[in-house]
Scaffold this active site. Structure first.
Site, PDB file in Angstrom:
ATOM      1  N   ARG A 529       5.160   3.684  -0.048  1.00  0.00           N
ATOM      2  CA  ARG A 529       5.879   4.945   0.112  1.00  0.00           C
ATOM      3  C   ARG A 529       6.873   5.126  -1.025  1.00  0.00           C
ATOM      4  O   ARG A 529       7.388   4.152  -1.582  1.00  0.00           O
ATOM      5  CB  ARG A 529       6.609   4.960   1.458  1.00  0.00           C
ATOM      6  CG  ARG A 529       5.699   5.256   2.622  1.00  0.00           C
ATOM      7  CD  ARG A 529       5.037   6.607   2.500  1.00  0.00           C
ATOM      8  NE  ARG A 529       5.978   7.671   2.747  1.00  0.00           N
ATOM      9  CZ  ARG A 529       6.105   8.292   3.920  1.00  0.00           C
ATOM     10  NH1 ARG A 529       5.334   7.980   4.926  1.00  0.00           N
ATOM     11  NH2 ARG A 529       7.001   9.251   4.083  1.00  0.00           N
ATOM     12  N   LYS A 640      -0.633  -8.902   0.329  1.00  0.00           N
ATOM     13  CA  LYS A 640      -2.045  -8.548   0.105  1.00  0.00           C
ATOM     14  C   LYS A 640      -2.421  -8.753  -1.350  1.00  0.00           C
ATOM     15  O   LYS A 640      -3.517  -9.239  -1.660  1.00  0.00           O
ATOM     16  CB  LYS A 640      -2.288  -7.087   0.529  1.00  0.00           C
ATOM     17  CG  LYS A 640      -2.060  -6.837   2.020  1.00  0.00           C
ATOM     18  CD  LYS A 640      -1.926  -5.347   2.358  1.00  0.00           C
ATOM     19  CE  LYS A 640      -1.329  -5.174   3.755  1.00  0.00           C
ATOM     20  NZ  LYS A 640      -0.833  -3.796   4.019  1.00  0.00           N
TER      21      LYS A 640
END
Ligand code: 26Q
Length: 791
Positions: A529, A640
């Site tokens: 974001r 990740k």
């Protein structure tokens, strides 16, 4: 199940569920038939989980979250039930492209970012571990808005519409419906109170089974949709009032209409409060109904029920559970409070003051009059028990939901080691002093099934060929890769995996954006974001400075880079949207410069979501985790990337600290001030201007923006950004700039020794198995929920 059997199952669903024969089946029909055939495979473990939990009288977890950012479910489900090859074969045999079928599924964006994605990874891990659990949330008709860029490079938002086509996973449960009231009045009768709401809506359940790894267990994601008590006002219709007749319907449905797109500014909007109460109250009623069907003594509730509040959004669970136990079921008030607390846990995800929820007492009293009384009473009880306490739930006419959650939970957890220490020493320092055993740390994690196995099949095959099967649910085993990493053969194969993933991404960028990128360049990725604390503007300033120097001296031996950005800004967050606007225009100008064509490309694909993350992360060389220290609670994207063999350039913030500890400081590009140094530095009023004055590169970059270089000569265009940097710069972009620049040049140097880069990248993957969300969930089960796994 064989490919042939799956093929038969698909054909049956084509015929009997979709009403089509193969010759007339659309891509949608095929996707639905496959979804239903796979869903059929999940029913058995789903029933088994319910029966086993019931038979063992086991405690259950109820994970209450305003957001579940689940993305697509089909590929993940196929993977978990072990039918990837069979499905591929069956679908191709029926004349469809398997990838096309998977890509037809809408990406369910029922969340904003990290908090919502964490909830989705937790569902996967709870099912994998056989932890009996329900996820409870809202079935938003419209998830997070769709992002595009206007011709000027500004963000444009459009309504998202994931439910336009049936998505195939859910079961509607009209029998699980509850009436949820709002407003009205409270009558005291004897020792208890009776709340008579003024109006009400129905909460109807929609269940999606979530299957774990290898299909051994499935839990339920139960999302509530809002409906009117009575669908249609026939009397009004008969009088000719056609619009008025449909009014109650429209009004009720507003509650589950749309996800709030702000991930850090909690403005106290009435509809948001109603959403929060709506899904929390429906979930609690469902929980009590299930409990009372098996037990009669309410005091046993905490031995059967663990309720986790994902941030303060479901914080009304405290007062509502007390109300259900005391007002509606006759438990003495104090006992109701203790029982509720023993059930409840609270996860804090942010320290940012503007993100901490507060509701005006008057709004709370108007929408939830009985709850307001209960909150006052909880506050009084707490004050009495702790006369020295400094903070209270009620302050300046507002209800502070963080304090309410803390006081009503038996455990409060932070989401990384650093964040948890900051929770103790800042926002909740007073409450921590009174309840020193309440705050615990549960560092976040991510599911390796989606984020390695599904997103990166090439790396997954290499891992399996190197350390054997079974690493997907024992991710610590990735350390077994380490000896192999010291061999040239493994490093070459690891590098080949990355190169192939990058070639795929380069092709996708070419076809979707019309930009050709050099697949041999370093892919430098910042996806998250947009927020000033995440400092995308630090990254774009460095990009500008780099481009200016490349133009001066194109033959200086630069490492070729593709800078990739992705992410959305809250529609009302003007500064974040200006940063997006700037990045798009820097991309336009830089990409048009023939002098730097081979050295630098800036790419910003619109509408970043879970599906796009699955494409970008496996192809990344460099992961940008550059938040102002002390501001990013944890981060999960950072995990990740490491797991997929990207190196991190990052600050000592959130889980970056733990990533660096695990991979080793020599395999991590650290820069910037520490959280303490940031606080200290801000005390100097000229912290930004002095940093600019001392940095010729930063000066050049800011002046290039101010000269209109990225705005066709319009010198005023990005004043909002540059003036803020020069004058205020709360997020210390300027003070960290030179350190960031230097770290980027260390990255360049490392890049030129490609074999060693590969070694470092592989060590990142090998050493970050600890960040599996399975490890996180085991932590919650032991420290907070007191539940043992059922498989
Ligand atoms: C609150 C009130 C009104 C409207 C919106 C909100 C709201 C919505 C979403 C407030 C916050 C959020 C989301 C916060 C979030 O995603 N936090 C992130 O959580 C991750 C999981 O723990 C962390 O890894 C990230 O560091 C943190 O930023």
């Amino acid at each position: 199940m064989t490919a042939t059997e799956l093929r038969e199952a698909i054909l049956r669903h084509l015929e009997f569920s979709q009403g089509k024969d193969l010759a007339h089946a659309s891509l949608y029909d095929m996707r639905m038939a496959l979804t239903l055939a796979i869903r059929d495979r999940i029913i058995e473990p789903w029933f088994h989980a319910t029966r086993a939990t019931y038979a063992a009288q086991s405690k259950r977890v109820y994970y209450l979250s305003m957001e579940f950012l689940i993305g697509r479910l089909l590929e993940d489900a196929i993977l978990n039930v072990g039918l990837t090859e069979a499905a591929h074969e069956a679908v191709s045999g029926l004349g469809f492209d398997f990838r096309d079928v998977l890509n037809d599924e809408p990406d369910a964006a029922l969340g904003n970012g990290g908090l919502g994605r964490l909830a989705a990874c937790f569902l996967d891990s709870m099912s994998t571990l056989g932890c009996p659990a329900y996820g409870y949330g809202i079935r938003y008709e419209h998830g997070l808005f769709r992002q595009s860029f206007g011709p000027d490079g500004r963000q444009v938002e459009d309504a998202e519409d994931w439910l336009r086509q049936s998505h195939g996973w859910e079961f509607e449960r009209p029998e699980a419906s509850f009436r949820i009231g709002f407003g009205g009045s409270v009558a005291e009768s004897g020792r208890s109170a009776v709340w008579t709401p003024e109006n009400a809506v129905m909460a109807k359940a929609y269940d999606t089974p979530i299957v774990g790894w290898q299909g051994k267990w499935a839990n339920t994601l139960r999302l509530w949709g809002a409906e009117p008590l009575r669908a249609f006002d026939l009397a009004a219709f008969n009088k000719g009032d056609f619009t008025g007749a449909a009014a109650p319907e429209a009004l009720a449905r507003t509650i589950s209409r749309v996800l709030y797109p702000d991930d850090t500014t909690a403005q106290g909007k009435e509809l948001r409060l109603k959403q929060e109460f709506f899904f929390t109250a429906a979930s609690l009623r469902d929980i009590l109904r299930r409990f009372t069907s098996e037990h009669s003594d309410l005091r046993a509730l905490p031995s059967r029920v663990a309720i986790q509040m994902n941030d303060t959004h479901p914080a009304i669970a405290g007062p509502e559970l007390i109300r259900l136990l005391a007002d509606e079921r006759g438990l003495p008030f104090e006992e109701a409070v203790d029982t509720a607390r023993a059930c409840l846990g609270y996860t804090n995800h942010t320290l940012m003051p503007e993100a901490l929820e507060r509701w005006s007492e008057s709004l709370m009293a108007e929408v939830l009059p009985r709850h307001m009384q209960i909150i006052e009473r909880i506050d009084e009880m707490h004050a009495k028990a702790h006369p020295t306490r400094k903070s209270s739930i009620l302050e300046n006419g507002e209800v502070k939901m963080g304090e309410l959650s803390f006081i009503m939970a038996h455990r409060v957890n932070g989401v990384s080691a650093l964040h948890t220490e900051l929770v103790k020493s800042t926002v909740f320092s007073d409450l921590h002093a009174l309840h020193p055993d309440r705050i615990v740390n549960e560092t976040n994690g991510v599911t390796p099934r989606r984020w390695i196995k599904g997103a990166n099949p090439r790396l997954s095959s290499l891992i399996t060929e190197t350390i054997g099967e079974g690493w997907e649910d024992h991710l610590e085993r990735l350390t077994e890769l380490e000896p192999a990493i010291e061999t040239q053969e493994f490093r070459d194969r690891f590098a080949a995996v990355k190169a192939a993933n990058k070639a795929d991404l380069a092709e996708w960028i070419g076809t979707t954006m019309g930009i050709s990128v050099n697949p041999d360049a370093m892919f430098d990725v910042q996806i998250k974001r947009f927020h000033e604390y995440k400092r995308q503007h630090l990254n774009i300033l460095e990009t500008i400075a780099l481009w200016l120097e490349m133009r001066e001296n194109p033959k200086a031996g630069w490492a070729p880079r593709v800078k990739i950005f992705g992410g959305k800004a809250a529609p009302g967050y003007v500064m974040a949207k200006e940063i997006i606007h700037l990045i798009n225009n820097v991309a336009r100008v830089v990409n048009a410069d023939k002098a730097t064509r081979e050295l630098l490309t800036v790419v910003y694909p619109p509408n970043y979501n879970v599906t796009m993350a699955e494409k970008l992360i496996p192809a990344a060389d460099l992961s940008e985790q550059i938040s102002t220290a002390g501001k990013e609670a944890s981060g999960t994207g950072n995990m990740k990337f490491s797991l997929n063999g990207a190196l991190t350039i990052g600050t000592l913030d959130g889980a970056n600290v733990e990533i660096r500890d695990l991979v080793g400081e020599e395999n991590f590009f650290l820069f910037g001030m520490t959280a303490d140094e940031v606080v200290e530095r801000r005390r100097h009023p000229d912290h930004a201007s002095s940093a600019i004055a001392e940095s010729p590169r930063l000066t050049a970059a800011i002046e290039a923006i101010e000269a209109g270089m990225f705005s066709n000569g319009d010198k005023a265009m990005y004043r909002m950004i540059t003036q803020n940097l020069r004058a205020h710069d709360y997020f210390t972009v300027c003070a960290d700039f030179d350190s960031y620049w230097d770290a980027q040049r260390r990255v360049d140097t490392a890049w030129f020794d490609r074999d060693n880069w590969t070694r470092m990248a592989a060590l990142n993957a090998a050493r970050t198995g600890w960040f599996s969300s399975d490890r996180t969930i085991k932590g919650y089960m032991g420290d907070i929920w007191n539940i043992s796994p059922m498989i």
